[in-house]
Design an enzyme around this catalytic site. Structure first.
Site, short mmCIF file in Angstrom:
data_model
loop_
_atom_site.label_atom_id
_atom_site.label_comp_id
_atom_site.label_asym_id
_atom_site.label_seq_id
_atom_site.Cartn_x
_atom_site.Cartn_y
_atom_site.Cartn_z
N SER A 59 0.88 -1.17 0.00
CA SER A 59 0.00 0.00 0.00
C SER A 59 0.91 1.22 0.00
O SER A 59 1.70 1.42 0.92
CB SER A 59 -0.90 0.00 1.24
OG SER A 59 -1.69 1.18 1.27
N SER A 60 0.85 2.02 -1.06
CA SER A 60 1.79 3.13 -1.23
C SER A 60 1.65 4.17 -0.14
O SER A 60 0.64 4.23 0.57
CB SER A 60 1.58 3.79 -2.60
OG SER A 60 1.82 2.89 -3.64
N GLN A 61 2.66 5.02 -0.02
CA GLN A 61 2.63 6.12 0.94
C GLN A 61 1.45 7.03 0.60
O GLN A 61 1.33 7.51 -0.53
CB GLN A 61 3.93 6.90 0.90
CG GLN A 61 4.01 8.00 1.92
CD GLN A 61 5.36 8.71 1.89
OE1 GLN A 61 6.17 8.49 0.99
NE2 GLN A 61 5.61 9.57 2.85
#
Length: 364
Positions: free
Chosen positions: A78-80
């Site tokens: 899950s990206s920043q």
């Protein structure tokens, strides 16, 4: 909006990401924990699981969450959130838009797009990742997202979209995305000097294709034709311990070292002006540095944030001079930010599955 989600929205804002009221509301509405029900890898390598101490607090930090590891390497995450916010702002969606997403990840990004009122089709090459994203979206009560296990290069043949967003690092843009997503843009992290700056790409499958830089990023790399080598490819980052011993070639030139974003601007320019630009761990430095890597992969020159140049290996003098010239040139150009570059892409890569890759650059 829960206190944890409100805190995340405030942190994203503090980190400088553009947050429209609609985008802030989307981050406030989507339960991120629903998309990491299997846990995630902490920075110390341990695995955080739901119910463990500090789990929710970690979920709602502005940080990437690694959710799948293969052979010690992250392969899904899950990206920043602040990076997601920047990319979603660049995508500039409107309610009713049809969005093609390449790389489903946890499904969290697609959920945000759905809350913004779009219809999302998300494609992921890993069937288990697609299954988990589909389950997470259902558990979170998110409608309007279709998740497909398939080849991201192909997109969704025969379908049309208004926008496309790519959540994995690539060497170039699939013509299929440009054909399927009109009028665009395609927001995509494209390899440059060992990192993956996010580009906003416009054009047709037949060309011409142009792009501007949205922001720096460091996405995980895709596989297959999307990472094909081409004439403007840069060397892969040098693994820790492979760079030869280096010594000072040129002293510091700035009393105050460049902050991280400005250093990335210099890094981007280095990638424009040198096909040997990448990054590597340098002994005695906590962070990986901009490096011009020689052909052996063990020597070259590093440019540090204070403007000093370190060099080592058999061609240390030559590469040290090249590095100094790049810093001089960047200074003479007025320290252009990466967003000032206008990029022309050319069709290259595997003949059977070509990609549009950056090939020319001009400054505004």
């Amino acid at each position: 909006m829960s206190e944890l989600r409100r805190g995340l929205v405030e942190e994203i804002h503090r980190h400088g990401a553009p947050l429209t009221p609609e985008l802030a509301a989307a981050f406030g509405a989507v339960a991120r924990e629903a998309f990491v029900s299997g846990g995630f890898q902490r920075r110390d390598g341990s695995w955080a699981r739901p119910g463990s101490a500090g789990f929710l607090e970690a979920v709602y930090r502005d940080d990437v969450l690694i959710t799948k590891v293969d052979g010690g390497m992250p392969v899904s995450s899950s990206s920043q959130p602040s990076l997601m916010a920047i990319m979603l702002a660049a995508l500039d969606v409107r309610p009713g838009d049809r969005v093609l997403e390449i790389g489903a990840g946890t499904g969290y990004n697609a959920a945000l797009l759905a809350v913004l009122g779009t219809q999302v089709t998300s494609v992921d090459v890993q069937a288990d990742v697609a299954d988990r994203a589909r389950s997470a979206l259902a558990a979170a009560g998110i409608d309007g997202v279709r998740v497909i296990a398939g080849d991201g290069y192909a997109g969704v043949p025969g379908e049309r979209f208004d926008r496309a967003i790519v959540t994995v690092g690539v060497a170039g843009v699939s013509p299929q995305w440009l054909e399927q997503a009109r009028p665009g843009p395609v927001v995509v992290p494209v390899e440059h000097a060992g990192t993956h700056p996010v580009l906003a790409v416009r054009g047709t499958a037949e060309g011409p294709v142009t792009a501007t830089v949205v922001c720096p990023s460091g996405f995980m790399s895709a596989a297959g034709p999307l990472t094909a080598a081409h004439p403007r490819s840069h060397p892969a980052p040098a693994p820790s311990g492979t760079l030869a011993a280096v010594a000072e070639f040129a002293p510091p030139r700035w009393a105050e070292p460049l902050d991280s974003l400005v250093y990335r601007d210099l890094w981007y320019a280095a990638g424009v002006w040198s096909e040997r630009a990448t990054h590597a761990a340098v002994r005695g430095r906590d962070q990986s540095c901009l490096v011009l890597l020689d052909e052996t992969g063990t020597g070259g020159a590093a440019v540090l944030p204070d403007g000093s140049v370190l060099a080592g290996g058999a061609r240390a003098g030559e590469y040290g001079e090249r590095a100094v010239e790049i810093v001089d040139r960047w200074e003479a150009a007025g320290r252009p930010p990466m967003q000032a570059w206008r990029i022309g892409l050319r069709l290259t890569g595997d003949e059977s599955a070509p990609i549009w890759a950056p090939a020319t650059w001009t400054l505004d």
